[in-house]
Design an enzyme around this catalytic site. Sequence first.
Site, PDB file in Angstrom:
ATOM      1  NE  ARG A 125      -2.552   0.384   3.546  1.00 50.05           N
ATOM      2  CZ  ARG A 125      -3.654  -0.355   3.323  1.00 50.05           C
ATOM      3  NH1 ARG A 125      -3.551  -1.664   3.239  1.00 50.05           N
ATOM      4  NH2 ARG A 125      -4.819   0.211   3.200  1.00 50.05           N
ATOM      5  CB  ALA A 158       7.927  -1.057  -3.501  1.00 51.34           C
ATOM      6  CG  HIS A 159       6.056   2.420  -0.365  1.00 46.98           C
ATOM      7  ND1 HIS A 159       6.414   2.677   0.919  1.00 46.98           N
ATOM      8  CD2 HIS A 159       7.141   2.700  -1.111  1.00 46.98           C
ATOM      9  CE1 HIS A 159       7.656   3.105   0.968  1.00 46.98           C
ATOM     10  NE2 HIS A 159       8.123   3.137  -0.261  1.00 46.98           N
ATOM     11  CG  ASN A 160       3.579   5.854  -2.557  1.00 49.68           C
ATOM     12  OD1 ASN A 160       4.070   5.458  -1.497  1.00 49.68           O
ATOM     13  ND2 ASN A 160       2.551   6.682  -2.604  1.00 49.68           N
TER      14      ASN A 160
END
Length: 354
Positions: A216, A239-241
Site C-alpha cells: 500500500r 513496492a509502495h506508491n
Amino acid sequence: MVKTLKEISELIDGELLGDGEIEIIGVSGIKEAREHELTFVANSKYLREIERTQASAIIVGQDIPYDGKPLIRVDNPYFAFVKVLELFAWRKRKTTYGIHETAIIGDNVQIGEMVSIQAYTYIGDNVQIGDGTIISPFVYIGDDTKIGNETLIYPNVTIREDVEIGNRVILHCGVVIGSDGFGFASVSDRHHKIPQIGTVIIEDDVEIGANTTVDRATMTNGATIIKRGTKLDNLIQIAHNVVIGEDCCIAAQTGIAGSAELKDRVTMAGHSGAVGHITIGADSTVFAKSAATKDLPAGSYVSGFPAENHAQQLRIQASLRRMPEMLQAFTRLQERVTQLEAQLNTTDDKSDDS
C-alpha cells in the site's frame, strides 16, 4: 462438457472444413491430444505433427491445406485456441454460489448476485463485493475494501483494509494486496517505522500470480496502482506508491521499488527490476536479470546491470566472449614489441660503436 466442432468454429469465428458434428470433450497439445479432443498449430515447426496427431480436429492458420483431417481455419490459431481453453476451463470449475456456513462476515457488507463465499473466509466490515465474484476458502478481506464483478480470488489470498479491486480481476493463491510498504526513518542507528496508511487500486482485467505482493501507499491520499489489463506473474514484489500502466506484462521474480512508474505496455522479463522514483516509458522492454536504474524513454529495449541499450549490451557481451582470444593476441603483440625493442637497442649500440 461436450461441444460439436461446428459450435466451436462459430465461437471462434473460423472456417470449418470437415464434419461439424464431431463431438469435442477437451483440448490438448498436438502431441498429447486424443480422439474427441481439439488441438492447434500456430508454429510452423509443428506442421509435421498434423498427420500424426490423434486429435479429432485442429485449429490452423489460413494457409494450411485441407487433406481430410477436420480443420478450423482462423487468422490467429493461438488466440482462437485460448478462447476454446477458456470455454472448457470455466465449465470444469465447480462453484457453489452463496455463503458457506463457516465464513465470517462483518457488519454492513454488501454482496452482489451469484457470489460464492467459500469455507473459512473472513470478510471485514463495510466490504462491497460485486456480482459473480468467487472467493475461495481461507481468504482474508479487510474492512472497507471494494471488489468488483466477476473477480476470482483463489485460496489463501490476503486483501488488507481500504483496497479497491476492479472487475474480472484474478488473484492467485497466496497473493497479498495492501501490505505495509517498506518505509523506515533511520535515527541514531535505529530504524523507526513510517506508518503506511495509503491504499492499493487494482483496475479491471488485471491478473496477479501466486505469492505476489503489492504494498500500500504511504500517505492517506496516496495509492499503489495497477492499471487495466496488466498481467503479473508469480513471485513479484510491487513496492509502495508504484504506478503500473495498462497492459503491462511482468514476469516472475521481478521487483519494482517504491514510487517507480511504468507507463503502458511495458514488459519486465524474469528476475528484472527497477529502482525507485524512475519512469519507464511506454512500450519498453527490460530484459531478464536486468535492472533499470534511470528514467527510460518510450520504446526502450534495455538489458544488463545497470540496464543500457540492449543492442549495445549484445555487442559488449560478444566482446567479452572474445576476450580470451583477444588477450592471447595482445600477449603475442607484447612479446613482439619486446623483441623489436631489443633489436632496435642492439642496432643503436652498434651505431654508437662505429
